[in-house]
Enzyme design. Structure first.
Site, PDB file in Angstrom:
ATOM      1  N   LYS A   1       1.637   4.240  -3.014  1.00 31.28           N
ATOM      2  CA  LYS A   1       1.660   5.693  -2.798  1.00 31.28           C
ATOM      3  C   LYS A   1       2.976   6.293  -3.290  1.00 31.28           C
ATOM      4  CE  LYS A   1      -1.467   5.282   1.133  1.00 31.28           C
ATOM      5  NZ  LYS A   1      -1.611   5.260   2.593  1.00 31.28           N
TER       6      LYS A   1
ATOM      7  N   ASP B   1       0.838  -1.203   0.000  1.00 29.43           N
ATOM      8  CA  ASP B   1       0.000   0.000   0.000  1.00 29.43           C
ATOM      9  C   ASP B   1       0.881   1.265   0.000  1.00 29.43           C
ATOM     10  OD1 ASP B   1      -2.753   1.142   0.350  1.00 29.43           O
ATOM     11  OD2 ASP B   1      -1.782   1.976   2.145  1.00 29.43           O
TER      12      ASP B   1
END
Lengths: 356, 356
Positions: free
Chosen positions: A222, A218
Site C-alpha cells: 500500500k 501488505d
C-alpha cells in the site's frame, strides 16, 4: 441505455459481494447515469462463465449460489474450465476487474490497457511490479485502484485529485492495515500477542497464513502504491519493512508457525510495558515521502491521530503544499468485503461515466 | 486534444486562483487525460470577456492582473459590460462555473443543465432553493459541487460514492465552518468573543459582515446540501439554526454591530466557564439525519473527534449502513482560496473526463 462490458476475475468474498452490488447499481442508478454494467466474463481460479452480450442476472445469481456452496465456476451449468483470464478478453473494450490476489497479472493488464480496455484493481500486486509496468498501467488514467488502499475509503481518489489540481504531496503517513490495527488495540488492552493473532484469524481478518499480514508486506504494498501514485519513483525493495515475527519463523508451515506464536508473547508484552505510563503507544505505521518509504512498529503519542486509532480503523494523512501545516486526513474501517467491493464499484462507476 | 469550453462566473479570490490552476492543469495534465479547458467566457459583477473559440492565456493573465488591481472586467481592453451571465451561454455545451455568492442563479443553471451544459458550483445558494430546483439541477449527475462543503476536502464525492454503491446514509455530523472553528478555539483559549471575531475578520476569514458567519446560515446551507445529496427531502426552513448573536443585533449596520460585539463577551465567557474542568468543550456542530437537521453550539467531550478539532479544521463524519459502528470521516482545513479553487477544479476535471 448504454451497456458497459465487464470482465471480472475473482469470485472470493469481495468478488461475490461485488456482483451483488453491481446488480443493485444497475437497477437503481442506471437511469441516473445512462448506463448499466453487463458482465461478459466472470472467472475464478479454475473456471469461467462467458457471454457475447451479457451474462443474464439469473445466471449470475446461480453462479453466486454455486460459489457460496464451494463449487468452482468450472462446474456450474453455464460455466467451463479456464486456463488464463486473458482468453476471456473481448474484441470491444471492457472494464477488467481484478479482485484476486494473483501474481503476475500486471503485464497482461498493461497490454490490455494499451488495447483500449480499462482496469479496476482490488488486487495490489499488479501495481507493485516494476515502476515501468506501473507507469504503463496507470499513465492514461484508465486504471483505477481505490480498493487497494483503505478498501472503500476515499484514499486514491483524494490523492489523484490533489495531484491533478497541482498540489504536490510532501508526505503521506498513517495506518493502512485493519488487521494490524486490531492487533495493536488488543496488545494495548493486555491480550497476549498469540491470542490476538488467533482472534484476528478466527474473525477472518487475516490471510489464511497470518504471516502474510504480520510480515508487513501488505502494508508495504500500500505504501508503494501511494508513493508511486504521488509521483515518487520507487521499487518494492525501496520500502523499509519491519516484520512482526523473527526470520527463523519464516520457514515453518502455517500450523508450526501458529504453534510457535506464544514464544513471541513475552517480547510484545515487554515492548508495551516499557512505554506504559509515558502517554505513548505502539502502532504499525507507514511513512511515504520522497526520501523515505517505511512501514514499522512505531511509538506515537496516545492522543495523536494515529495513537487514538482503535480496532481495525485505518488513517491516511496527506501533507501537501496546500495542506502543509494542517494536513488532510481520511479515517475509517479499511477492510471488509462490503466496503472493499464498494471501492471497486465506485471505480467502475467513474470509468462508466467516462465511457466513450 | 479536445477543448472543453468553460464559462466562469465570478472573479473574486477563488475565481482568480481557479483561472491560474486551470492554466497549470492544461499545461501539466492535458496530455494525461486528452483534453484541455478553454475559457469561452469570464464574468465578474459588471463585466465579461468572451471568445468564440477560447480566450487566449495572455488575455486571461491580463484579466487577472486587472482584477488584482481593482478593475472590473468591464474595463479591460478585451472586456465589455455585462447584465446577465446567461447572455454568455454558448450554443455548444460548456462547463458553467459559479464561483460567486450570487442569489437567484438556480433557475438559470437548472435550465442550462436541461440544455446540455454542465455546472460546477462553489456557490452554495443555487443548491439551497426549492427541493424541486435542487433535483432539476442535480438528478443527472451533471452538476458538481465539491467546493460547497469543506472546500477542497473530499466530502461531496465521498457521499456520492457511498450512495452510488448502495450504502444509505443514516447520519452526517461534524464541524463545517473554518471561521467558527477558529472562533471556538480562540474562546477555548480565553480570548474574548469580540476580539476573536475581529481577529477572524482581520485574517479575512469572515464575510465582510461577520454576521453572515455568526448567523449560522453558511453552515446551515452546507447541512442542507448534505441532506439533499443524501436523498433526504428538505427545505431551508427545516434546518434548526442557532445564531451566535441575539435578534436585536440583526438590524444594526455592520459598523454598529462590530461596536456592540463586546456586549456578548460576558455570555460566551460564562458558557465556557460553566463547563471548565468537566472534560468538555463547545463546538459549532451540525447534525444531518432524516429526522433531524440542526446547526448549533454544542457541548462535546474534549477528547472526541469534534472536541479535538483546533482552528479552522473541518470534520465531516459519515455514518451509513456499512460504516455504522465505525464511521468514515474526513478532516482538514475547509476554507481558503487555494483549496476551494482546487475543489472546483477537481469537479471540472471529473466532468472533463466524462465529456462526450
Amino acid at each position: 441505455m448504454e451497456r458497459i462490458p465487464v470482465l471480472q476475475v475473482g469470485m472470493g468474498g469481495v468478488g461475490r459481494t461485488l456482483v451483488e452490488q453491481v446488480l443493485t447499481f444497475n437497477e437503481r442508478f442506471g437511469g441516473r447515469y445512462g448506463f448499466r454494467f453487463a458482465y461478459v466474463g466472470l472467472a475464478d481460479r479454475q473456471g469461467a462463465i462467458v457471454a457475447d452480450e451479457r451474462i443474464p442476472p439469473a445466471v449470475l445469481l446461480e453462479a453466486l449460489a454455486a460459489k457460496r456452496a464451494g463449487s468452482s465456476l468450472a462446474d456450474v451449468p453455464a460455466g467451463g474450465p479456464l486456463l488464463d483470464w486473458r482468453n476471456l478478453l473481448t474484441p470491444v473494450p471492457c472494464i477488467i476487474v481484478d479482485v484476486t490476489a494473483q501474481d503476475d497479472a500486471e503485464l497482461g493488464l498493461a497490454e490490455a490497457v494499451v488495447q483500449g480496455h480499462r482496469v479496476v484493481l482490488a488486487n495490489k500486486k499488479p501495481l507493485c511490479g516494476s515502476m515501468e509496468t506501473f507507469r504503463a498501467l496507470t499513465e492514461r488514467g484508465n486504471t483505477r485502484y481505490e480498493a487497494t488502499v483503505g478498501a472503500g475509503l476515499p484514499v486514491i481518489s483524494t490523492l489523484r485529485s490533489l495531484l491533478d489540481t497541482g498540489d504536490p504531496v510532501t508526505r503521506i503517513s498513517g495506518c493502512f492495515s485493519g488487521t494490524l490495527g486490531f492487533l495493536m488495540t488488543q496488545l494495548e488492552d493486555g491480550q497476549p500477542f498469540s491470542a490476538a493473532v488467533l482472534e484476528a484469524k478466527q474473525r477472518g481478518w487475516t490471510e489464511p497464513d497470518p504471516r502474510d499480514d504480520l510480515s508487513g508486506m501488505d502494508v508495504a504494498r500500500k505504501a508503494l502504491i501511494l508513493a508511486r501514485t504521488s509521483g515518487f519513483s520507487a521499487e518494492m525493495e525501496d520500502v523499509a519493512v519491519e516484520p512482526l515475527f523473527p526470520d527463523q519463523l519464516g520457514a515453518l508451515s502455517t500450523e508450526e508457525f501458529l504453534a510457535e506464536l506464544p514464544t513471541l508473547d513475552h517480547e510484545y508484552r515487554d515492548r508495551f510495558d516499557t512505554i506504559a505510563g509515558q502517554g505513548t503507544t505502539l502502532r504499525y505505521a507507514a511513512q511515504v515521502a520522497l526520501d523515505r518509504l517505511s512501514v514499522a512498529l512505531t511509538e506515537v503519542p496516545r492522543d495523536s491521530p494515529i495513537g487514538s486509532l482503535r480496532g481495525p480503523d485505518n488513517l491516511v494523512v496527506f501533507q501537501t503544499q496546500r495542506y502543509a501545516e494542517r494536513p488532510l486526513s481520511v479515517r475509517g474501517p479499511g477492510a471488509g468485503v462490503e466496503v472493499t467491493a464498494a471501492g471497486v464499484l465506485s471505480d467502475m462507476i467513474a470509468l462508466g461515466r467516462e465511457w466513450r
